[in-house]
Write a protein that holds these residues in place. Sequence first.
Motif, PDB file in Angstrom:
ATOM      1  N   ILE A  21       0.827  -1.209   0.000  1.00 55.22           N
ATOM      2  CA  ILE A  21       0.000   0.000   0.000  1.00 55.22           C
ATOM      3  C   ILE A  21       0.861   1.259   0.000  1.00 55.22           C
ATOM      4  CG2 ILE A  21      -1.699   1.320   1.332  1.00 55.22           C
ATOM      5  CD1 ILE A  21      -2.761  -1.491   2.224  1.00 55.22           C
ATOM      6  N   GLU A  22       1.910   1.260   0.803  1.00 57.25           N
ATOM      7  CA  GLU A  22       2.812   2.425   0.849  1.00 57.25           C
ATOM      8  C   GLU A  22       3.346   2.763  -0.535  1.00 57.25           C
ATOM      9  OE1 GLU A  22       4.816   2.415   5.278  1.00 57.25           O
ATOM     10  OE2 GLU A  22       5.688   1.121   3.752  1.00 57.25           O
ATOM     11  N   LYS A  23       3.627   1.747  -1.306  1.00 65.72           N
ATOM     12  CA  LYS A  23       4.170   1.933  -2.651  1.00 65.72           C
ATOM     13  C   LYS A  23       3.161   2.642  -3.560  1.00 65.72           C
ATOM     14  CE  LYS A  23       4.567  -1.867  -5.017  1.00 65.72           C
ATOM     15  NZ  LYS A  23       5.028  -3.160  -5.562  1.00 65.72           N
ATOM     16  N   LEU A  24       1.883   2.380  -3.356  1.00 68.68           N
ATOM     17  CA  LEU A  24       0.845   2.869  -4.251  1.00 68.68           C
ATOM     18  C   LEU A  24       0.290   4.251  -3.908  1.00 68.68           C
ATOM     19  CD1 LEU A  24      -1.280  -0.397  -4.527  1.00 68.68           C
ATOM     20  CD2 LEU A  24       0.498   0.381  -6.086  1.00 68.68           C
ATOM     21  N   ILE A  25       0.218   4.572  -2.626  1.00 69.49           N
ATOM     22  CA  ILE A  25      -0.461   5.808  -2.233  1.00 69.49           C
ATOM     23  C   ILE A  25       0.389   7.040  -2.474  1.00 69.49           C
ATOM     24  CG2 ILE A  25      -2.031   4.697  -0.604  1.00 69.49           C
ATOM     25  CD1 ILE A  25      -0.236   5.618   1.649  1.00 69.49           C
ATOM     26  N   ASP A  26      -0.320   8.146  -2.686  1.00 67.85           N
ATOM     27  CA  ASP A  26       0.347   9.404  -3.001  1.00 67.85           C
ATOM     28  C   ASP A  26      -0.191  10.520  -2.106  1.00 67.85           C
ATOM     29  OD1 ASP A  26       2.227  10.851  -4.382  1.00 67.85           O
ATOM     30  OD2 ASP A  26       0.907  11.332  -6.058  1.00 67.85           O
ATOM     31  N   ALA A 102      -4.722  -0.359  -6.417  1.00 64.44           N
ATOM     32  CA  ALA A 102      -4.772   1.100  -6.594  1.00 64.44           C
ATOM     33  C   ALA A 102      -6.192   1.559  -6.887  1.00 64.44           C
ATOM     34  CB  ALA A 102      -3.830   1.523  -7.718  1.00 64.44           C
ATOM     35  N   THR A 103      -6.911   0.810  -7.699  1.00 59.42           N
ATOM     36  CA  THR A 103      -8.292   1.147  -8.027  1.00 59.42           C
ATOM     37  C   THR A 103      -9.188   1.049  -6.792  1.00 59.42           C
ATOM     38  OG1 THR A 103      -7.963   0.361 -10.287  1.00 59.42           O
ATOM     39  CG2 THR A 103     -10.231   0.572  -9.548  1.00 59.42           C
ATOM     40  N   ALA A 104      -8.976   0.035  -5.973  1.00 62.61           N
ATOM     41  CA  ALA A 104      -9.763  -0.127  -4.744  1.00 62.61           C
ATOM     42  C   ALA A 104      -9.519   1.035  -3.779  1.00 62.61           C
ATOM     43  CB  ALA A 104      -9.428  -1.457  -4.075  1.00 62.61           C
ATOM     44  N   LEU A 105      -8.264   1.435  -3.644  1.00 54.31           N
ATOM     45  CA  LEU A 105      -7.918   2.569  -2.771  1.00 54.31           C
ATOM     46  C   LEU A 105      -8.533   3.864  -3.305  1.00 54.31           C
ATOM     47  CD1 LEU A 105      -4.190   1.626  -2.190  1.00 54.31           C
ATOM     48  CD2 LEU A 105      -5.922   1.720  -0.399  1.00 54.31           C
ATOM     49  N   LEU A 106      -8.376   4.096  -4.586  1.00 57.19           N
ATOM     50  CA  LEU A 106      -8.903   5.303  -5.220  1.00 57.19           C
ATOM     51  C   LEU A 106     -10.423   5.384  -5.090  1.00 57.19           C
ATOM     52  CD1 LEU A 106      -8.004   7.794  -6.857  1.00 57.19           C
ATOM     53  CD2 LEU A 106      -8.415   6.462  -8.919  1.00 57.19           C
ATOM     54  N   SER A 107     -11.093   4.250  -5.177  1.00 59.55           N
ATOM     55  CA  SER A 107     -12.556   4.236  -5.073  1.00 59.55           C
ATOM     56  C   SER A 107     -13.053   4.686  -3.704  1.00 59.55           C
ATOM     57  CB  SER A 107     -13.102   2.840  -5.384  1.00 59.55           C
ATOM     58  OG  SER A 107     -12.858   1.952  -4.311  1.00 59.55           O
ATOM     59  N   ARG A 108     -12.178   4.657  -2.720  1.00 59.44           N
ATOM     60  CA  ARG A 108     -12.532   5.106  -1.375  1.00 59.44           C
ATOM     61  C   ARG A 108     -11.922   6.474  -1.034  1.00 59.44           C
ATOM     62  NH1 ARG A 108     -16.525   2.242  -1.584  1.00 59.44           N
ATOM     63  NH2 ARG A 108     -16.675   0.279  -0.451  1.00 59.44           N
ATOM     64  N   GLY A 109     -11.412   7.153  -2.063  1.00 64.55           N
ATOM     65  CA  GLY A 109     -10.932   8.519  -1.864  1.00 64.55           C
ATOM     66  C   GLY A 109      -9.496   8.650  -1.408  1.00 64.55           C
ATOM     67  N   ILE A 110      -8.738   7.587  -1.523  1.00 64.09           N
ATOM     68  CA  ILE A 110      -7.315   7.652  -1.169  1.00 64.09           C
ATOM     69  C   ILE A 110      -6.531   7.916  -2.448  1.00 64.09           C
ATOM     70  CG2 ILE A 110      -5.358   6.358  -0.246  1.00 64.09           C
ATOM     71  CD1 ILE A 110      -7.453   4.888   1.524  1.00 64.09           C
ATOM     72  N   THR A 111      -5.697   8.931  -2.420  1.00 71.77           N
ATOM     73  CA  THR A 111      -4.935   9.318  -3.592  1.00 71.77           C
ATOM     74  C   THR A 111      -3.829   8.303  -3.862  1.00 71.77           C
ATOM     75  OG1 THR A 111      -5.359  11.623  -3.044  1.00 71.77           O
ATOM     76  CG2 THR A 111      -3.638  11.201  -4.663  1.00 71.77           C
ATOM     77  N   VAL A 112      -3.773   7.829  -5.086  1.00 75.56           N
ATOM     78  CA  VAL A 112      -2.725   6.878  -5.479  1.00 75.56           C
ATOM     79  C   VAL A 112      -1.877   7.495  -6.585  1.00 75.56           C
ATOM     80  CG1 VAL A 112      -4.068   4.830  -4.823  1.00 75.56           C
ATOM     81  CG2 VAL A 112      -4.211   5.689  -7.147  1.00 75.56           C
ATOM     82  N   ASN A 113      -0.661   7.002  -6.691  1.00 74.95           N
ATOM     83  CA  ASN A 113       0.226   7.456  -7.750  1.00 74.95           C
ATOM     84  C   ASN A 113      -0.356   6.992  -9.085  1.00 74.95           C
ATOM     85  OD1 ASN A 113       2.354   7.642  -9.661  1.00 74.95           O
ATOM     86  ND2 ASN A 113       3.833   7.631  -7.981  1.00 74.95           N
ATOM     87  N   PRO A 114      -0.585   7.911 -10.016  1.00 75.54           N
ATOM     88  CA  PRO A 114      -1.233   7.570 -11.291  1.00 75.54           C
ATOM     89  C   PRO A 114      -0.529   6.484 -12.103  1.00 75.54           C
ATOM     90  CG  PRO A 114      -0.986   9.964 -11.074  1.00 75.54           C
ATOM     91  CD  PRO A 114      -0.282   9.334  -9.931  1.00 75.54           C
ATOM     92  N   ILE A 115       0.749   6.279 -11.886  1.00 77.86           N
ATOM     93  CA  ILE A 115       1.449   5.245 -12.664  1.00 77.86           C
ATOM     94  C   ILE A 115       0.890   3.847 -12.372  1.00 77.86           C
ATOM     95  CG2 ILE A 115       3.569   6.589 -12.882  1.00 77.86           C
ATOM     96  CD1 ILE A 115       4.848   4.612 -10.880  1.00 77.86           C
ATOM     97  N   TYR A 116       0.243   3.677 -11.214  1.00 75.85           N
ATOM     98  CA  TYR A 116      -0.324   2.373 -10.862  1.00 75.85           C
ATOM     99  C   TYR A 116      -1.735   2.181 -11.393  1.00 75.85           C
ATOM    100  CZ  TYR A 116       3.754   1.991  -7.929  1.00 75.85           C
ATOM    101  OH  TYR A 116       5.043   1.937  -7.489  1.00 75.85           O
TER     102      TYR A 116
END
Length: 118
Positions: A21-26, A102-116
Amino acid sequence: MTSDDANKIIIVEGRTDKKQIEKLIDEIVTIICTNGTLGVEKMEELIIDYDLDNREVYILVDEDHSGIKLRKQLSLELPHATHIYIDKTFREVAATPELELATALLSRGITVNPIYLM
């Protein structure tokens, strides 16, 4: 990015989940590892130490027996928490492909690095 003074908290089961998760979030997020099920004392300690009653809490655990049991326990103690689910096909957060996670995190409003997201 993580920080103990972040407003958002993600609760996961293990260290490999946390690393993934740390790798993905922004954004600045605190990630707490439970290392499995929690006893009453440990749960109370987490609630107090991280002020979980007054912060945005997200629960992201494996889709296996122990993860489902932990999710139920956390739901009782933290009814305001937002649940993030992975596809049951992958069973484990750490084994979930980066795009799916990344999609699951983003769907809940957590910002992810777009490269993922590609």
